[in-house]
Design a protein around this motif. Sequence first.
Motif, PDB file in Angstrom:
ATOM      1  N   VAL A  85      53.338  30.226  47.704  1.00  0.00           N
ATOM      2  CA  VAL A  85      53.110  29.114  46.782  1.00  0.00           C
ATOM      3  C   VAL A  85      53.717  29.500  45.439  1.00  0.00           C
ATOM      4  O   VAL A  85      53.656  30.659  45.022  1.00  0.00           O
ATOM      5  N   PRO A 109      52.318  35.077  48.003  1.00  0.00           N
ATOM      6  CA  PRO A 109      51.560  34.764  49.211  1.00  0.00           C
ATOM      7  C   PRO A 109      50.263  34.058  48.811  1.00  0.00           C
ATOM      8  O   PRO A 109      49.577  34.507  47.892  1.00  0.00           O
ATOM      9  N   THR A 110      49.947  32.981  49.514  1.00  0.00           N
ATOM     10  CA  THR A 110      48.767  32.203  49.101  1.00  0.00           C
ATOM     11  C   THR A 110      47.497  33.042  49.115  1.00  0.00           C
ATOM     12  O   THR A 110      46.662  32.915  48.224  1.00  0.00           O
ATOM     13  N   THR A 133      58.849  28.435  51.504  1.00  0.00           N
ATOM     14  CA  THR A 133      58.991  28.645  52.947  1.00  0.00           C
ATOM     15  C   THR A 133      57.866  29.502  53.484  1.00  0.00           C
ATOM     16  O   THR A 133      57.393  30.416  52.811  1.00  0.00           O
ATOM     17  N   MET A 134      57.459  29.158  54.706  1.00  0.00           N
ATOM     18  CA  MET A 134      56.510  30.011  55.404  1.00  0.00           C
ATOM     19  C   MET A 134      57.312  31.112  56.072  1.00  0.00           C
ATOM     20  O   MET A 134      58.424  30.884  56.550  1.00  0.00           O
ATOM     21  N   ARG A 135      56.784  32.309  56.086  1.00  0.00           N
ATOM     22  CA  ARG A 135      57.497  33.396  56.761  1.00  0.00           C
ATOM     23  C   ARG A 135      56.592  34.063  57.778  1.00  0.00           C
ATOM     24  O   ARG A 135      55.401  34.228  57.552  1.00  0.00           O
ATOM     25  N   GLU A 136      57.225  34.487  58.871  1.00  0.00           N
ATOM     26  CA  GLU A 136      56.474  35.229  59.877  1.00  0.00           C
ATOM     27  C   GLU A 136      56.445  36.706  59.487  1.00  0.00           C
ATOM     28  O   GLU A 136      57.424  37.226  58.962  1.00  0.00           O
ATOM     29  N   ARG A 152      51.561  35.154  59.850  1.00  0.00           N
ATOM     30  CA  ARG A 152      52.503  34.382  59.052  1.00  0.00           C
ATOM     31  C   ARG A 152      51.942  34.279  57.639  1.00  0.00           C
ATOM     32  O   ARG A 152      50.731  34.409  57.433  1.00  0.00           O
ATOM     33  N   TYR A 165      57.114  32.863  43.433  1.00  0.00           N
ATOM     34  CA  TYR A 165      56.377  32.587  44.655  1.00  0.00           C
ATOM     35  C   TYR A 165      55.448  33.761  44.983  1.00  0.00           C
ATOM     36  O   TYR A 165      55.832  34.918  44.825  1.00  0.00           O
ATOM     37  N   ASP A 173      52.074  32.083  54.015  1.00  0.00           N
ATOM     38  CA  ASP A 173      52.520  30.933  53.229  1.00  0.00           C
ATOM     39  C   ASP A 173      52.677  31.365  51.785  1.00  0.00           C
ATOM     40  O   ASP A 173      51.871  32.119  51.254  1.00  0.00           O
ATOM     41  N   ASN A 221      62.963  34.813  48.096  1.00  0.00           N
ATOM     42  CA  ASN A 221      62.600  33.586  47.386  1.00  0.00           C
ATOM     43  C   ASN A 221      63.222  33.492  46.002  1.00  0.00           C
ATOM     44  O   ASN A 221      62.583  33.022  45.068  1.00  0.00           O
TER      45      ASN A 221
END
Lengths: 296, 296
Positions: A171, A243-244, A266-269, A167, A241, A169, A213
């Motif tokens: 930011v 990915p962290t 939103t978190m994505r799988e 997954r 946005y 996250d 996003n």
Amino acid sequence: MSESVRLEALEVLDAIDRHGSFAAAAASLYRVPSAISYTINQLETELGIRVFDRTGHRAVLTPAGQLLLTEGRRILIATRELAAAARRQADHWEPELKIALDTTQKPADFYPLIAEFTRAHPAINVRINEEVLAGSWEALVDERVDLAIGVTDPPANAGIHRRQCGRIDFVFCCAPTHPLASAPTPLTEDAIRAHRALVVADTARQFSPRSGNLIDGQARLTVASMRTKIEALERGLGVGYCPTHWVDDALAAGRLIALETMPPATMRETYLLWRRGERGRALQWFIDRLTGDLPD
Amino acid sequence: MSESVRLEALEVLDAIDRHGSFAAAAASLYRVPSAISYTINQLETELGIRVFDRTGHRAVLTPAGQLLLTEGRRILIATRELAAAARRQADHWEPELKIALDTTQKPADFYPLIAEFTRAHPAINVRINEEVLAGSWEALVDERVDLAIGVTDPPANAGIHRRQCGRIDFVFCCAPTHPLASAPTPLTEDAIRAHRALVVADTARQFSPRSGNLIDGQARLTVASMRTKIEALERGLGVGYCPTHWVDDALAAGRLIALETMPPATMRETYLLWRRGERGRALQWFIDRLTGDLPD
DNA sequence: ATAGTCATTCAAAATAATTGAATGATCTTG
DNA sequence: CAAGATCATTCAATTATTTTGAATGACTAT
């Protein structure tokens, strides 16, 4: 007349050169010298040229013979490799495995796995394409790749097998010097819309590009990869946005700052995708490894 | 067991694919279907794999068979090309001719000749190196090239054949803005020595570099080719002798001016050089053409 | 000089490829 | 759905090719 050069002849030529004489070559091939003469004669009559100069005591290669020897060795090697590749293929080891890596994934995270695979299977080529959004999926459907890693929101498709493998996250980031950096948080959609969005271009060729996003009506700067997007963010060219795990360093070093948004990121799988029915062992190797211990 | 893949088998595989069935392939090869079965069976037992899937009515290639077909075709082509190359080699047509072109020669002057040759002999590769001073001679001695064109003052050497193929007039040049442009002519050695000389670097790797038309004690700017030298002259970076045919345009356009010197610029004879004993027909073709009607 | 090595030739033997007829399986077509 | 056509395989017989072994002459090294 049927075939002008036989591999057998190239093999004999190689043996003669490596052992120094017809007699020694014959011994090395567990044959009798006259058999060697026979093969070379056959080669010579077939080509209509002299391959050896027999004026001296021992036969010596003519320039044409030299050419046959050196180029012939390439052909012998290619033939042996072909036989080996065919056997591997029949054993369900693909000659080449093509992987699409979604741009949300950091390529460096996969280097150890690739290294392990290539160490175990040096003869199998691995090719990695970086793809964005629908690009991975399309590449898979078009059979340009055999495996897609890290895809978010894959469409349902009966011919494509999927398995969740992690997954991500996201930011919302911008440069510390960017006007949004000093805006009140959480940022509303309206506040964000006023600033240029940095977007990684969808690599899909035919399917209608998706946007991830993204707020409608927002100006865009489209770049080719996540790496470029982050560099552009750092230089204050826009906001967006990320990915962290892509921006950890930049956030820690203060080159970027993270901002809360409303609604929140939103978190994505992420999914592993491959074509149903493909049962190559190299493919299976990667699927097993990537769903066994998740690299992310 | 002796040879794992025979060209014969690849030939048959190709025929099956191109004609669609064992039977059609047999017809195209003037053989009986069972002979085709025999060859394919032999290939399969040799490799220990299935090349065709016979579950259906007609045999269809397995993935391994597909691999053998496509890669095998490359090998068949390479083999046919090797046979052709060997015949040409035996006929004294070299597979490749390497030419060193002295920097005093304008490459463009030779393009028509090269074009004519490659049109007549498409299979023979031609490679042209540009060399300076001793570089051509050294490349010839080291067998890095087969023919040197336009060499001035070649050393005498029993192993190298020479033939005069033209002459080159030199002219002392500088930019109109250069201090020497307004000096009284003819220029003395002392007058010239006060200004930086533009020199094309000798491309010889081992032999002690020669210097052409150069006055001792003069400061130098060394460049890699005659083209660069002339560009540097035009920009006023120095002075020096150039072949007249290289600077015709620049002199006519006023980008350079010619100056008389005392002693005057020397005319030099240019030579065609090749290794004695080399009797390749491509080499002979160029020698004949270059000494028949002089291109300069 | 002489013994040894080398490549070739030729007939005989051994091996391999090709044929042709028979077979069963699958497809086509009327 | 049945009849005829096409397909690939098998196997024994035939044919072609390759390998052998002995004989020969040419060259080298000691």
